[in-house]
Design a protein around this motif. Structure first.
Motif, short mmCIF file in Angstrom:
data_model
loop_
_atom_site.label_atom_id
_atom_site.label_comp_id
_atom_site.label_asym_id
_atom_site.label_seq_id
_atom_site.Cartn_x
_atom_site.Cartn_y
_atom_site.Cartn_z
N SER A 289 -28.17 8.17 31.59
CA SER A 289 -27.00 9.04 31.39
C SER A 289 -25.97 8.70 32.45
O SER A 289 -25.99 9.23 33.56
N VAL A 290 -25.04 7.81 32.12
CA VAL A 290 -24.11 7.29 33.12
C VAL A 290 -22.72 7.91 33.02
O VAL A 290 -21.87 7.62 33.84
N VAL A 335 -16.13 4.72 31.52
CA VAL A 335 -17.41 4.01 31.59
C VAL A 335 -17.43 2.82 30.64
O VAL A 335 -18.04 1.79 30.93
N SER A 336 -16.72 2.93 29.52
CA SER A 336 -16.69 1.83 28.55
C SER A 336 -16.16 0.54 29.16
O SER A 336 -16.46 -0.56 28.67
N MET A 337 -15.39 0.64 30.26
CA MET A 337 -14.81 -0.55 30.88
C MET A 337 -15.74 -1.20 31.89
O MET A 337 -15.51 -2.35 32.29
N ILE A 338 -16.79 -0.52 32.32
CA ILE A 338 -17.64 -1.08 33.37
C ILE A 338 -19.12 -1.12 33.00
O ILE A 338 -19.94 -1.57 33.78
N LYS A 339 -19.47 -0.65 31.80
CA LYS A 339 -20.88 -0.59 31.43
C LYS A 339 -21.34 -1.88 30.77
O LYS A 339 -20.53 -2.68 30.28
N GLN A 344 -29.48 1.07 26.00
CA GLN A 344 -29.63 1.63 27.35
C GLN A 344 -28.42 1.23 28.18
O GLN A 344 -28.29 0.09 28.59
N MET A 345 -27.51 2.18 28.37
CA MET A 345 -26.30 1.87 29.12
C MET A 345 -26.60 1.66 30.61
O MET A 345 -27.45 2.34 31.17
#
Length: 409
Positions: A289-290, A335-339, A344-345
């Motif tokens: 859960s990030v 988060v979409s820019m660094i994950k 499993q994110m």
């Protein structure tokens, strides 16, 4: 020593499932108890934070009354299964999630709601749940487990004394949280005014942008920023201590019980007897859960002697930055820019370090830090007070519940 009596859980409570709702129903209508609310609270909040569009029949079937116990019915891990939350008043018109089970007392004056809130969160009950639970893809709390579980209670009068005392500690913890929420909001507002609206005080003390300060477009940040400002990367203003971390198993944590906070990705998981870090840090959830409900990183601002598990990036600011400023700069990163990963994110260190953020000139940054640090210091002070209150509560809880300690009338 108080006499402790054994009961079958099913002898004292009726168990019911929650409402099966649709996405279109959520966000409007009547008060609603979500999985998140139950997971994060010993007691239902005075005002429920979620809403669900429900009819009168559903509100009657899935009602919430004083004394009801709500238990999370699924979890990715057995350790987090059957987290509980208790209602200490009626909630007219409210309903509860299908990811929750409701336990409703069958008879009066056998179980005291405030006592049961702590009993269901105690190590004694948590062990009983994990010993009876089963794990496939997810851990599940079902009718079979409910039927098998026994609970051990002192008489009702003793429950009232214990429950009221522990409840007073919890009320203080919640009051402190509200104070910190206000302080966090104040810090966010100041940051927004200075570095989102760019109305920081100019050399004449006037709001920069509103007073006609020159702006220029920065393609790397995809936004207008003050003239002569620029951008930098997260890696240029932080040191990451990931390589020094050592994970602890549940067994090791039990063997190492102490007073040092043991942090996971979303908060304190336990207390151990030694530290691997000492200082001021910002924690950023690394995997699982990030992100929060807005798609931004899950962050924590911590201070002091700590042990941190291996699901969290441990960040410390450099080059004239403070932990609070670093926290504020990171909080809106999508988060979409660094994950990485789909199922499993994960936020890896390379992606985080290369992400571009606003580069604040030294003088303005220094003035901001001088203004924000008293707020940050107060937040940390209150966090530590709450940590101490929780440790006192957790130390008292087993002794009061097994009759080793008593409260005089």
């Amino acid at each position: 020593m108080n006499k402790i009596k054994k009961y079958a859980l099913s002898e004292l409570y009726d168990m019911s499932s929650g409402i099966s709702s649709t996405k279109e129903q959520s966000g409007h209508g009547a008060p609603f108890v979500s999985f998140k609310t139950v997971f994060n609270n010993y007691f239902l909040p005075e005002e429920l934070p979620d809403l669900m569009d429900t009819n009168e029949k559903e509100q009657e079937t899935y009602s919430i009354k004083m004394g009801d116990v709500f238990i999370t019915r699924t979890s990715e891990t057995i350790d987090e299964l059957a987290m509980s939350c208790v209602a200490v008043k009626n909630y007219p018109g409210a309903t509860y999630s299908g990811f929750i089970k409701r336990l409703r007392p069958k008879t009066a004056r056998i179980v005291y709601p405030k006592y049961m809130a702590f009993y269901f969160r105690s190590e004694l009950f948590r062990k009983a749940v994990t010993n009876n639970a089963f794990m496939t893809l997810r851990a599940s709390f079902n009718k079979d487990i409910f039927t098998f579980l026994d609970i051990y209670l002192p008489d009702y009068h003793e429950q009232v004394k214990i429950g009221d005392m522990l409840y007073s500690i919890e009320c203080k913890i919640q009051k402190n949280k509200k104070i910190n929420d206000y302080l966090e909001e104040m810090a966010n507002t100041i940051y927004d005014y200075w570095f989102v609206q760019f109305d920081f005080p100019d050399e004449n003390g006037r709001p920069y942008k509103s007073s006609g300060g020159e702006m220029t477009f920065c393609k790397e940040l995809n936004q207008n920023i003050p003239q002569n400002w620029g951008y930098t990367s997260v890696g240029n203003i932080t040191v990451c201590f990931d390589s020094d971390r050592i994970p602890l198993s549940n067994h090791q944590r039990q063997e190492m019980k102490g007073t040092i906070p043991y942090y996971g990705a979303t908060g304190i998981m336990d207390y151990v007897n030694c530290a691997i870090f000492s200082g001021d840090f910002v924690l950023l959830a690394e995997d699982g859960s990030v992100m929060d409900d807005n798609g931004n990183p899950i962050l924590q601002r911590i201070s002091g002697d700590v042990w941190i598990n291996n699901h969290t990036h441990v960040l410390q600011p450099v080059n004239g930055y403070s932990c609070r400023l670093l926290y504020l700069l990171l909080k809106d990163i999508p988060v979409s820019m660094i994950k990485t990963g789909s199922i499993q994110m994960k936020i890896n260190q390379a992606n985080l370090n290369s992400y571009n953020i606003l580069n604040i000139p030294d003088g303005i940054r220094s003035r901001f830090i001088n203004q924000i640090e008293p707020i940050d210091t107060k937040i940390i002070q209150i966090q530590k007070e709450n940590d101490n209150l929780k440790q006192i509560r957790n130390w008292l809880l087993p002794m009061l519940m097994n009759g080793q300690a008593t409260i005089e009338d």
